[in-house]
Design a protein around this motif. Structure first.
Motif, PDB file in Angstrom:
ATOM      1  N   ILE A 164       0.842  -1.199   0.000  1.00 40.28           N
ATOM      2  CA  ILE A 164       0.000   0.000   0.000  1.00 40.28           C
ATOM      3  C   ILE A 164       0.873   1.243   0.000  1.00 40.28           C
ATOM      4  O   ILE A 164       0.611   2.209  -0.696  1.00 40.28           O
ATOM      5  N   VAL A 165       1.962   1.208   0.807  1.00 37.06           N
ATOM      6  CA  VAL A 165       2.872   2.347   0.872  1.00 37.06           C
ATOM      7  C   VAL A 165       3.564   2.555  -0.467  1.00 37.06           C
ATOM      8  O   VAL A 165       3.664   3.662  -0.973  1.00 37.06           O
ATOM      9  N   ARG A 166       4.055   1.471  -1.072  1.00 35.62           N
ATOM     10  CA  ARG A 166       4.792   1.588  -2.329  1.00 35.62           C
ATOM     11  C   ARG A 166       3.907   2.057  -3.470  1.00 35.62           C
ATOM     12  O   ARG A 166       4.347   2.795  -4.324  1.00 35.62           O
ATOM     13  N   ASN A 167       2.674   1.577  -3.493  1.00 34.19           N
ATOM     14  CA  ASN A 167       1.729   2.047  -4.496  1.00 34.19           C
ATOM     15  C   ASN A 167       1.179   3.362  -3.974  1.00 34.19           C
ATOM     16  O   ASN A 167       0.299   3.375  -3.135  1.00 34.19           O
ATOM     17  N   LYS A 168       1.725   4.434  -4.443  1.00 32.68           N
ATOM     18  CA  LYS A 168       1.386   5.772  -3.964  1.00 32.68           C
ATOM     19  C   LYS A 168      -0.126   5.955  -3.894  1.00 32.68           C
ATOM     20  O   LYS A 168      -0.829   5.741  -4.878  1.00 32.68           O
ATOM     21  N   PRO A 169      -0.647   6.319  -2.709  1.00 33.20           N
ATOM     22  CA  PRO A 169      -2.093   6.511  -2.604  1.00 33.20           C
ATOM     23  C   PRO A 169      -2.533   7.756  -3.363  1.00 33.20           C
ATOM     24  O   PRO A 169      -1.734   8.660  -3.612  1.00 33.20           O
ATOM     25  N   SER A 170      -3.791   7.780  -3.708  1.00 32.51           N
ATOM     26  CA  SER A 170      -4.325   8.960  -4.378  1.00 32.51           C
ATOM     27  C   SER A 170      -4.247  10.139  -3.415  1.00 32.51           C
ATOM     28  O   SER A 170      -4.084   9.964  -2.207  1.00 32.51           O
ATOM     29  N   ALA A 171      -4.379  11.329  -3.945  1.00 38.82           N
ATOM     30  CA  ALA A 171      -4.303  12.538  -3.113  1.00 38.82           C
ATOM     31  C   ALA A 171      -5.400  12.528  -2.044  1.00 38.82           C
ATOM     32  O   ALA A 171      -5.168  12.914  -0.898  1.00 38.82           O
ATOM     33  N   ARG A 172      -6.575  12.037  -2.416  1.00 41.84           N
ATOM     34  CA  ARG A 172      -7.704  11.985  -1.463  1.00 41.84           C
ATOM     35  C   ARG A 172      -7.400  11.015  -0.316  1.00 41.84           C
ATOM     36  O   ARG A 172      -7.607  11.342   0.853  1.00 41.84           O
ATOM     37  N   VAL A 173      -6.870   9.841  -0.659  1.00 40.62           N
ATOM     38  CA  VAL A 173      -6.523   8.848   0.364  1.00 40.62           C
ATOM     39  C   VAL A 173      -5.411   9.383   1.251  1.00 40.62           C
ATOM     40  O   VAL A 173      -5.459   9.247   2.481  1.00 40.62           O
ATOM     41  N   ALA A 174      -4.420  10.014   0.649  1.00 42.13           N
ATOM     42  CA  ALA A 174      -3.305  10.588   1.425  1.00 42.13           C
ATOM     43  C   ALA A 174      -3.814  11.647   2.396  1.00 42.13           C
ATOM     44  O   ALA A 174      -3.371  11.701   3.545  1.00 42.13           O
ATOM     45  N   ARG A 175      -4.743  12.483   1.947  1.00 41.11           N
ATOM     46  CA  ARG A 175      -5.315  13.510   2.838  1.00 41.11           C
ATOM     47  C   ARG A 175      -6.096  12.863   3.979  1.00 41.11           C
ATOM     48  O   ARG A 175      -6.013  13.318   5.121  1.00 41.11           O
ATOM     49  N   SER A 176      -6.849  11.809   3.671  1.00 42.84           N
ATOM     50  CA  SER A 176      -7.602  11.108   4.718  1.00 42.84           C
ATOM     51  C   SER A 176      -6.661  10.508   5.748  1.00 42.84           C
ATOM     52  O   SER A 176      -6.873  10.637   6.953  1.00 42.84           O
ATOM     53  N   ARG A 177      -5.601   9.848   5.278  1.00 46.23           N
ATOM     54  CA  ARG A 177      -4.623   9.249   6.196  1.00 46.23           C
ATOM     55  C   ARG A 177      -3.972  10.313   7.062  1.00 46.23           C
ATOM     56  O   ARG A 177      -3.805  10.140   8.268  1.00 46.23           O
ATOM     57  N   ASP A 178      -3.600  11.420   6.430  1.00 49.95           N
ATOM     58  CA  ASP A 178      -2.955  12.505   7.159  1.00 49.95           C
ATOM     59  C   ASP A 178      -3.898  13.084   8.216  1.00 49.95           C
ATOM     60  O   ASP A 178      -3.494  13.334   9.346  1.00 49.95           O
ATOM     61  N   SER A 179      -5.137  13.266   7.840  1.00 50.52           N
ATOM     62  CA  SER A 179      -6.137  13.806   8.762  1.00 50.52           C
ATOM     63  C   SER A 179      -6.350  12.868   9.949  1.00 50.52           C
ATOM     64  O   SER A 179      -6.402  13.309  11.100  1.00 50.52           O
ATOM     65  N   LEU A 180      -6.448  11.579   9.681  1.00 46.28           N
ATOM     66  CA  LEU A 180      -6.630  10.599  10.756  1.00 46.28           C
ATOM     67  C   LEU A 180      -5.394  10.544  11.650  1.00 46.28           C
ATOM     68  O   LEU A 180      -5.504  10.468  12.879  1.00 46.28           O
ATOM     69  N   TYR A 181      -4.216  10.607  11.046  1.00 47.86           N
ATOM     70  CA  TYR A 181      -2.983  10.564  11.837  1.00 47.86           C
ATOM     71  C   TYR A 181      -2.885  11.789  12.752  1.00 47.86           C
ATOM     72  O   TYR A 181      -2.593  11.660  13.940  1.00 47.86           O
ATOM     73  N   LYS A 182      -3.128  12.968  12.185  1.00 48.37           N
ATOM     74  CA  LYS A 182      -3.049  14.192  12.997  1.00 48.37           C
ATOM     75  C   LYS A 182      -4.076  14.187  14.124  1.00 48.37           C
ATOM     76  O   LYS A 182      -3.778  14.606  15.248  1.00 48.37           O
ATOM     77  N   ALA A 183      -5.277  13.713  13.837  1.00 47.45           N
ATOM     78  CA  ALA A 183      -6.305  13.629  14.877  1.00 47.45           C
ATOM     79  C   ALA A 183      -5.870  12.651  15.969  1.00 47.45           C
ATOM     80  O   ALA A 183      -6.051  12.917  17.166  1.00 47.45           O
ATOM     81  N   LEU A 184      -5.270  11.545  15.564  1.00 47.04           N
ATOM     82  CA  LEU A 184      -4.836  10.541  16.536  1.00 47.04           C
ATOM     83  C   LEU A 184      -3.730  11.087  17.436  1.00 47.04           C
ATOM     84  O   LEU A 184      -3.810  10.947  18.656  1.00 47.04           O
ATOM     85  N   ILE A 185      -2.709  11.718  16.870  1.00 50.68           N
ATOM     86  CA  ILE A 185      -1.633  12.217  17.735  1.00 50.68           C
ATOM     87  C   ILE A 185      -2.128  13.352  18.626  1.00 50.68           C
ATOM     88  O   ILE A 185      -1.675  13.490  19.751  1.00 50.68           O
ATOM     89  N   SER A 186      -3.094  14.105  18.140  1.00 50.60           N
ATOM     90  CA  SER A 186      -3.691  15.152  18.967  1.00 50.60           C
ATOM     91  C   SER A 186      -4.424  14.535  20.155  1.00 50.60           C
ATOM     92  O   SER A 186      -4.271  14.981  21.295  1.00 50.60           O
ATOM     93  N   MET A 187      -5.212  13.499  19.899  1.00 52.20           N
ATOM     94  CA  MET A 187      -5.968  12.843  20.977  1.00 52.20           C
ATOM     95  C   MET A 187      -5.039  12.151  21.965  1.00 52.20           C
ATOM     96  O   MET A 187      -5.247  12.232  23.181  1.00 52.20           O
TER      97      MET A 187
END
Length: 198
Positions: A12-35
């Motif tokens: 999954i990492v090697r197959n570059k995710p679409s921009a939308r998927v990357a934004r979703s992952r980033d959003s979830l990651y940032k929310a998680l580290i914030s929590m």
């Protein structure tokens, strides 16, 4: 996580995710580290709470991950994969350290979180990967002594980088931090190597 699941995640990492998927992952990651940061490193966060915080649907979460902990694992894999594509052979110590620090500055929020909670597995793997470039003098010692010296160097480097990140990982301070890192590597090799070798 089983070996096959990790291999699947690496794909999954090697197959570059679409921009939308990357934004979703980033959003979830940032929310998680914030929590996690708000709740004194409490990792018992439910996916439903996380989705609310990240303003993402549960279906979006479960398309990407099986459980909340997978967010950290996938982010680690992404960082390691990105770092592994960087070329360091043939560069001077100064140039290697500069590239490492710029990579860290680019991912400052992630590394800040990792160092704050002593989750430095990715950083350690990075330093091990560039060991011969940052401490070429260690090759002259037997393996046991070289490993001992490298451990000393690793903890010194970790401390320097941790302070730089805590101070904001400013790019204009990279040259000063690089000088300290080069000095630390040379000091461990020259002084401690001599002491332990006798």
């Amino acid at each position: 996580m089983t070996k096959s699941q990790i291999c699947c995640k690496i794909e999954i990492v090697r197959n570059k995710p679409s921009a939308r998927v990357a934004r979703s992952r980033d959003s979830l990651y940032k929310a998680l580290i914030s929590m996690v940061s708000e709740d004194d490193y409490n990792l018992s966060i439910q996916s439903s709470e996380l989705c609310v915080r990240a303003n993402k649907g549960r279906a979006t979460f479960f398309r990407q991950y099986r459980q909340v902990g997978d967010i950290f694992k996938l982010k680690d894999l992404e960082l390691i994969e990105e770092f592994s594509t960087m070329k360091f052979s043939g560069l001077t110590q100064t140039m290697v350290w500069s590239r490492v620090l710029i990579f860290i500055a680019k991912n400052r929020e992630v590394f800040d979180f990792k160092f704050r909670y002593d989750r430095d597995k990715v950083f350690r793997r990075m330093i091990v990967e560039i060991r011969d470039e940052i401490a070429p003098g260690l090759k002259r010692y037997d393996e046991r002594l070289a490993n001992k010296l490298f451990e000393m160097l690793y903890f010194e480097v970790r401390g320097i980088v941790k302070i730089w990140i805590r101070d904001g990982a400013k790019v204009d301070a990279v040259d000063r931090v690089v000088q300290r890192l080069v000095y630390a590597a040379n000091n461990v090799n020259r002084n401690w190597g001599t002491i332990f070798a006798t």
